[in-house]
Design a protein around this motif. Structure first.
Motif, PDB file in Angstrom:
ATOM      1  N   ILE A  63     -17.332  -1.573 -23.430  1.00 30.73           N
ATOM      2  CA  ILE A  63     -17.713  -0.564 -24.405  1.00 30.73           C
ATOM      3  C   ILE A  63     -17.516  -1.130 -25.810  1.00 30.73           C
ATOM      4  N   LYS A  64     -18.565  -1.089 -26.613  1.00 26.18           N
ATOM      5  CA  LYS A  64     -18.512  -1.752 -27.921  1.00 26.18           C
ATOM      6  C   LYS A  64     -18.681  -0.762 -29.069  1.00 26.18           C
ATOM      7  N   ASN A  65     -17.921   0.322 -29.024  1.00 28.25           N
ATOM      8  CA  ASN A  65     -17.989   1.290 -30.129  1.00 28.25           C
ATOM      9  C   ASN A  65     -16.799   1.167 -31.074  1.00 28.25           C
ATOM     10  N   GLY A  66     -15.986   0.127 -30.860  1.00 28.38           N
ATOM     11  CA  GLY A  66     -14.845  -0.107 -31.738  1.00 28.38           C
ATOM     12  C   GLY A  66     -13.571   0.573 -31.308  1.00 28.38           C
ATOM     13  N   GLU A  67     -13.634   1.448 -30.300  1.00 26.24           N
ATOM     14  CA  GLU A  67     -12.458   2.159 -29.830  1.00 26.24           C
ATOM     15  C   GLU A  67     -11.891   1.521 -28.562  1.00 26.24           C
ATOM     16  N   LYS A  68     -10.572   1.408 -28.524  1.00 21.73           N
ATOM     17  CA  LYS A  68      -9.913   1.001 -27.296  1.00 21.73           C
ATOM     18  C   LYS A  68      -9.676   2.249 -26.453  1.00 21.73           C
ATOM     19  N   LEU A  69     -10.017   2.168 -25.178  1.00 17.34           N
ATOM     20  CA  LEU A  69      -9.890   3.313 -24.287  1.00 17.34           C
ATOM     21  C   LEU A  69      -9.057   2.905 -23.077  1.00 17.34           C
ATOM     22  N   MET A  70      -7.863   3.478 -22.956  1.00 21.07           N
ATOM     23  CA  MET A  70      -6.982   3.184 -21.828  1.00 21.07           C
ATOM     24  C   MET A  70      -7.097   4.290 -20.782  1.00 21.07           C
ATOM     25  N   ARG A  71      -7.223   3.880 -19.532  1.00 23.60           N
ATOM     26  CA  ARG A  71      -7.344   4.854 -18.435  1.00 23.60           C
ATOM     27  C   ARG A  71      -6.083   4.842 -17.577  1.00 23.60           C
ATOM     28  N   LEU A  72      -5.551   6.025 -17.319  1.00 23.87           N
ATOM     29  CA  LEU A  72      -4.463   6.229 -16.369  1.00 23.87           C
ATOM     30  C   LEU A  72      -5.081   6.916 -15.162  1.00 23.87           C
ATOM     31  N   GLU A  73      -4.894   6.318 -13.994  1.00 27.22           N
ATOM     32  CA  GLU A  73      -5.613   6.766 -12.809  1.00 27.22           C
ATOM     33  C   GLU A  73      -4.653   7.085 -11.668  1.00 27.22           C
ATOM     34  N   PHE A  74      -4.902   8.196 -11.016  1.00 30.89           N
ATOM     35  CA  PHE A  74      -4.095   8.646  -9.884  1.00 30.89           C
ATOM     36  C   PHE A  74      -4.989   8.690  -8.649  1.00 30.89           C
ATOM     37  N   CYS A  75      -4.648   7.913  -7.658  1.00 37.12           N
ATOM     38  CA  CYS A  75      -5.425   7.848  -6.424  1.00 37.12           C
ATOM     39  C   CYS A  75      -4.663   8.590  -5.330  1.00 37.12           C
ATOM     40  N   PHE A  76      -5.200   9.740  -4.919  1.00 37.49           N
ATOM     41  CA  PHE A  76      -4.577  10.555  -3.877  1.00 37.49           C
ATOM     42  C   PHE A  76      -5.249  10.239  -2.543  1.00 37.49           C
ATOM     43  N   LYS A  77      -4.429   9.875  -1.548  1.00 40.63           N
ATOM     44  CA  LYS A  77      -4.965   9.379  -0.280  1.00 40.63           C
ATOM     45  C   LYS A  77      -4.749  10.362   0.866  1.00 40.63           C
ATOM     46  N   GLY A  78      -5.181   9.933   2.059  1.00 41.43           N
ATOM     47  CA  GLY A  78      -5.215  10.812   3.211  1.00 41.43           C
ATOM     48  C   GLY A  78      -3.891  11.443   3.573  1.00 41.43           C
ATOM     49  N   ALA A  79      -2.790  10.697   3.492  1.00 43.48           N
ATOM     50  CA  ALA A  79      -1.483  11.237   3.865  1.00 43.48           C
ATOM     51  C   ALA A  79      -1.055  12.348   2.912  1.00 43.48           C
ATOM     52  N   TYR A  80      -1.570  12.333   1.690  1.00 47.89           N
ATOM     53  CA  TYR A  80      -1.291  13.395   0.721  1.00 47.89           C
ATOM     54  C   TYR A  80      -2.254  14.568   0.922  1.00 47.89           C
ATOM     55  N   LEU A  81      -3.514  14.262   1.175  1.00 49.52           N
ATOM     56  CA  LEU A  81      -4.547  15.290   1.209  1.00 49.52           C
ATOM     57  C   LEU A  81      -4.495  16.151   2.471  1.00 49.52           C
ATOM     58  N   LYS A  82      -4.121  15.562   3.596  1.00 47.42           N
ATOM     59  CA  LYS A  82      -3.843  16.301   4.837  1.00 47.42           C
ATOM     60  C   LYS A  82      -4.918  17.321   5.212  1.00 47.42           C
ATOM     61  N   VAL A 137       0.831  -1.199   0.000  1.00 45.84           N
ATOM     62  CA  VAL A 137       0.000   0.000   0.000  1.00 45.84           C
ATOM     63  C   VAL A 137       0.869   1.254   0.000  1.00 45.84           C
ATOM     64  N   ASN A 138       0.490   2.216  -0.829  1.00 46.26           N
ATOM     65  CA  ASN A 138       1.107   3.533  -0.801  1.00 46.26           C
ATOM     66  C   ASN A 138       0.135   4.473  -0.087  1.00 46.26           C
ATOM     67  N   GLN A 139       0.595   5.143   0.946  1.00 43.19           N
ATOM     68  CA  GLN A 139      -0.293   5.981   1.755  1.00 43.19           C
ATOM     69  C   GLN A 139      -0.560   7.345   1.128  1.00 43.19           C
ATOM     70  N   LYS A 140       0.168   7.690   0.062  1.00 42.73           N
ATOM     71  CA  LYS A 140       0.001   9.019  -0.544  1.00 42.73           C
ATOM     72  C   LYS A 140      -0.625   8.959  -1.929  1.00 42.73           C
ATOM     73  N   ILE A 141       0.060   8.345  -2.891  1.00 42.36           N
ATOM     74  CA  ILE A 141      -0.426   8.336  -4.273  1.00 42.36           C
ATOM     75  C   ILE A 141      -0.253   6.956  -4.888  1.00 42.36           C
ATOM     76  N   ASP A 142      -1.341   6.392  -5.393  1.00 39.60           N
ATOM     77  CA  ASP A 142      -1.285   5.190  -6.221  1.00 39.60           C
ATOM     78  C   ASP A 142      -1.462   5.604  -7.676  1.00 39.60           C
ATOM     79  N   ILE A 143      -0.715   4.962  -8.571  1.00 43.65           N
ATOM     80  CA  ILE A 143      -0.884   5.185 -10.009  1.00 43.65           C
ATOM     81  C   ILE A 143      -1.128   3.833 -10.664  1.00 43.65           C
ATOM     82  N   LYS A 144      -2.136   3.760 -11.512  1.00 46.41           N
ATOM     83  CA  LYS A 144      -2.431   2.511 -12.195  1.00 46.41           C
ATOM     84  C   LYS A 144      -3.035   2.792 -13.561  1.00 46.41           C
ATOM     85  N   SER A 145      -3.031   1.778 -14.410  1.00 52.61           N
ATOM     86  CA  SER A 145      -3.641   1.906 -15.727  1.00 52.61           C
ATOM     87  C   SER A 145      -4.364   0.616 -16.070  1.00 52.61           C
ATOM     88  N   TYR A 146      -5.398   0.749 -16.903  1.00 50.63           N
ATOM     89  CA  TYR A 146      -6.153  -0.430 -17.331  1.00 50.63           C
ATOM     90  C   TYR A 146      -6.977  -0.081 -18.564  1.00 50.63           C
TER      91      TYR A 146
END
Length: 225
Positions: free
Chosen positions: A175-194, A158-167
């Motif tokens: 989603i079936k519109n023919g497009e591939k959609l990649m998401r990059l996600e940043f999770c900011f947590k309590g130790a960062y938000l203060k 576990v990272n207490q400040k920022i997690d970064i992931k993609s999927y």
């Protein structure tokens, strides 16, 4: 400038449960864990995750549109409740209902503390190599199922400040519109938000943008909610 959105928002505040109870025309409350109730199977059915030991009380908020929203009290929270708006920006009807629910309740939650906020950046086809290369200057790849996590050298599970992931968002939501959609996600947590409160959200967003820029070299504009 790359568009970014707030996909998830956890708010911790006094007596959120009371707010829900007082709005019985719009919401009902199902207690899953308390001093007299313990139904962990029901929680897994609703959210696909187990109840952890540090959750002393857990409820499912039911909305008139059929949503199930988690409401938790943690042992360390000194009687405060945590409501989770997870999936505010997806490509489905549930996301629209959840955003409407958030907008209905946010006036009651302005003094609540933001305990987690997820910022999502979507790319058609693939995440640019320059972005992932920048992330990998300070993080390493860990893959679990269909998600790629970017972990710092020091962190373990576990990272207490920022997690970064993609999927692959298009695959996750079918989603079936023919497009591939990649998401990059940043999770900011309590130790960062203060201690930032929901009423401070507009003041918080520039700080998040700077952290995303530092990690990826991406200049993003985060849409407000």
């Amino acid at each position: 400038m790359q568009r970014a959105v707030i996909d998830s928002l956890n708010i911790t505040s006094q007596n959120i449960e009371g707010i829900i109870i007082n709005r019985q025309d719009d919401y009902t409350l199902e207690v899953v864990k308390s001093k007299s109730v313990f139904n962990p199977t029901r929680w897994v059915e609703a959210f696909g995750a187990k109840l952890t030991r540090n959750i002393t009380r857990a409820c499912i908020i039911h909305t008139i549109t059929g949503l199930e929203i988690p409401l938790k009290t943690f042992s360390s929270a000194k009687g405060r409740d945590c409501i989770e708006f997870a999936g505010l920006y997806s490509y489905n009807e549930r996301s629209n209902y959840l955003m409407a629910c958030y907008n209905e309740l946010k006036s009651y939650l302005q003094d609540g503390t933001i305990s987690r906020i997820d910022i999502a950046v979507d790319f058609i086809d693939e995440i640019p190599k320059a972005v992932t290369q920048k992330i990998l200057e300070s993080r390493r790849i860990f893959r679990y199922k269909n998600t790629t996590y970017y972990k710092t050298a020091k962190e373990k599970r576990v990272n207490q400040k920022i997690d970064i992931k993609s999927y692959d968002k298009s695959k996750k939501e079918n989603i079936k519109n023919g497009e591939k959609l990649m998401r990059l996600e940043f999770c900011f947590k309590g130790a960062y938000l203060k201690g930032y409160k929901l009423c401070d959200l507009d003041r918080l967003l520039p700080k998040l943008k700077k952290s995303i820029k530092r990690a990826t070299n991406l200049t993003v504009e985060i849409e407000g909610i």
